[in-house]
Design a protein around this motif. Structure first.
Motif, PDB file in Angstrom:
ATOM      1  N   GLY A  49      31.832  -7.199  52.852  1.00 19.13           N
ATOM      2  CA  GLY A  49      31.294  -6.829  51.548  1.00 19.13           C
ATOM      3  C   GLY A  49      30.736  -8.020  50.785  1.00 19.13           C
ATOM      4  O   GLY A  49      29.655  -7.939  50.194  1.00 19.13           O
ATOM      5  N   LEU A  50      31.453  -9.131  50.808  1.00 20.45           N
ATOM      6  CA  LEU A  50      30.985 -10.332  50.102  1.00 20.45           C
ATOM      7  C   LEU A  50      29.722 -10.892  50.744  1.00 20.45           C
ATOM      8  O   LEU A  50      28.786 -11.288  50.040  1.00 20.45           O
ATOM      9  N   ARG A  51      29.684 -10.929  52.077  1.00 23.67           N
ATOM     10  CA  ARG A  51      28.493 -11.433  52.776  1.00 23.67           C
ATOM     11  C   ARG A  51      27.263 -10.612  52.390  1.00 23.67           C
ATOM     12  O   ARG A  51      26.212 -11.167  52.083  1.00 23.67           O
ATOM     13  N   VAL A 105      33.144  -8.508  40.973  1.00 20.69           N
ATOM     14  CA  VAL A 105      34.544  -8.143  40.751  1.00 20.69           C
ATOM     15  C   VAL A 105      34.984  -7.442  42.031  1.00 20.69           C
ATOM     16  O   VAL A 105      34.387  -6.450  42.441  1.00 20.69           O
ATOM     17  N   VAL A 106      36.003  -7.990  42.683  1.00 20.25           N
ATOM     18  CA  VAL A 106      36.466  -7.463  43.960  1.00 20.25           C
ATOM     19  C   VAL A 106      37.737  -6.655  43.720  1.00 20.25           C
ATOM     20  O   VAL A 106      38.678  -7.151  43.091  1.00 20.25           O
ATOM     21  N   GLN A 107      37.749  -5.419  44.203  1.00 19.74           N
ATOM     22  CA  GLN A 107      38.894  -4.528  44.015  1.00 19.74           C
ATOM     23  C   GLN A 107      39.350  -3.992  45.359  1.00 19.74           C
ATOM     24  O   GLN A 107      38.536  -3.506  46.140  1.00 19.74           O
ATOM     25  N   GLY A 108      40.655  -4.083  45.599  1.00 21.94           N
ATOM     26  CA  GLY A 108      41.219  -3.536  46.826  1.00 21.94           C
ATOM     27  C   GLY A 108      42.641  -3.089  46.606  1.00 21.94           C
ATOM     28  O   GLY A 108      43.302  -3.531  45.658  1.00 21.94           O
ATOM     29  N   ALA A 110      37.129 -16.012  53.237  1.00 24.73           N
ATOM     30  CA  ALA A 110      36.983 -15.251  51.988  1.00 24.73           C
ATOM     31  C   ALA A 110      36.869 -16.185  50.791  1.00 24.73           C
ATOM     32  O   ALA A 110      36.010 -15.984  49.919  1.00 24.73           O
ATOM     33  N   MET A 111      37.693 -17.223  50.740  1.00 22.55           N
ATOM     34  CA  MET A 111      37.632 -18.165  49.616  1.00 22.55           C
ATOM     35  C   MET A 111      36.295 -18.911  49.609  1.00 22.55           C
ATOM     36  O   MET A 111      35.700 -19.132  48.550  1.00 22.55           O
ATOM     37  N   LYS A 112      35.823 -19.277  50.784  1.00 24.94           N
ATOM     38  CA  LYS A 112      34.536 -19.971  50.878  1.00 24.94           C
ATOM     39  C   LYS A 112      33.406 -19.061  50.365  1.00 24.94           C
ATOM     40  O   LYS A 112      32.535 -19.511  49.620  1.00 24.94           O
ATOM     41  N   LEU A 113      33.437 -17.791  50.748  1.00 23.32           N
ATOM     42  CA  LEU A 113      32.421 -16.840  50.286  1.00 23.32           C
ATOM     43  C   LEU A 113      32.518 -16.622  48.776  1.00 23.32           C
ATOM     44  O   LEU A 113      31.499 -16.616  48.079  1.00 23.32           O
TER      45      LEU A 113
END
Length: 137
Positions: free
Chosen positions: A73-75, A86-89, A116-119
């Motif tokens: 999703g971030l990519r 805003v990321v929700q999970g 994930a942190m890098k993205l």
């Protein structure tokens, strides 16, 4: 692995807008057959701008599937031009690890966490928050 989405990555998003990325992942067997899904919304309008899923294979854990959802999703969000997300999970483990509240103890999750942190750091602004499982669907 197979990935599919409802919109192409060529979709252009406004870098001024805030987008909400919801992600989920699951594994039958844990480890077992696993996959993830992700949906990106325009935060102001509430409209879906992109969605996708990934079939991972047959030897992945629930947490690996959750992380795969956020990574994909971030990519895609970044590639389409989103710069505030805003990321929700519903995975408390993944959310707490990305917030820095919980350490990443499982060796198999370290590479996912690091990616994930890098993205996330590529975005101008990001916020990660937990959502109730019943609302993630």
């Amino acid at each position: 692995s197979t990935a599919a989405s409802s919109a192409t990555i060529t979709t252009k998003l406004s870098p001024e807008n805030i987008y909400v990325l919801q992600f989920d992942g699951g594994s039958r067997g844990n480890p077992g057959v696993a996959g993830s899904g992700m949906v990106l919304y325009d935060a102001d309008e509430g409209t879906e701008v992109w969605s996708g899923y990934r079939y991972m294979g047959d030897k992945y854990t629930n947490n690996e599937a959750e992380y795969t959802g956020i990574l994909e999703g971030l990519r895609c969000a970044y590639a389409m031009g989103a710069r505030s997300v805003v990321v929700q999970g519903d995975s408390l483990l993944v959310v707490k690890q990305l917030e820095g509240a919980w350490r990443v103890k499982a060796e198999n999750l370290r590479p996912y966490y690091q990616k994930a942190m890098k993205l996330l750091k590529q975005f101008d602004s990001f916020h990660v928050c937990h959502m109730e499982r019943a609302k993630n669907g």
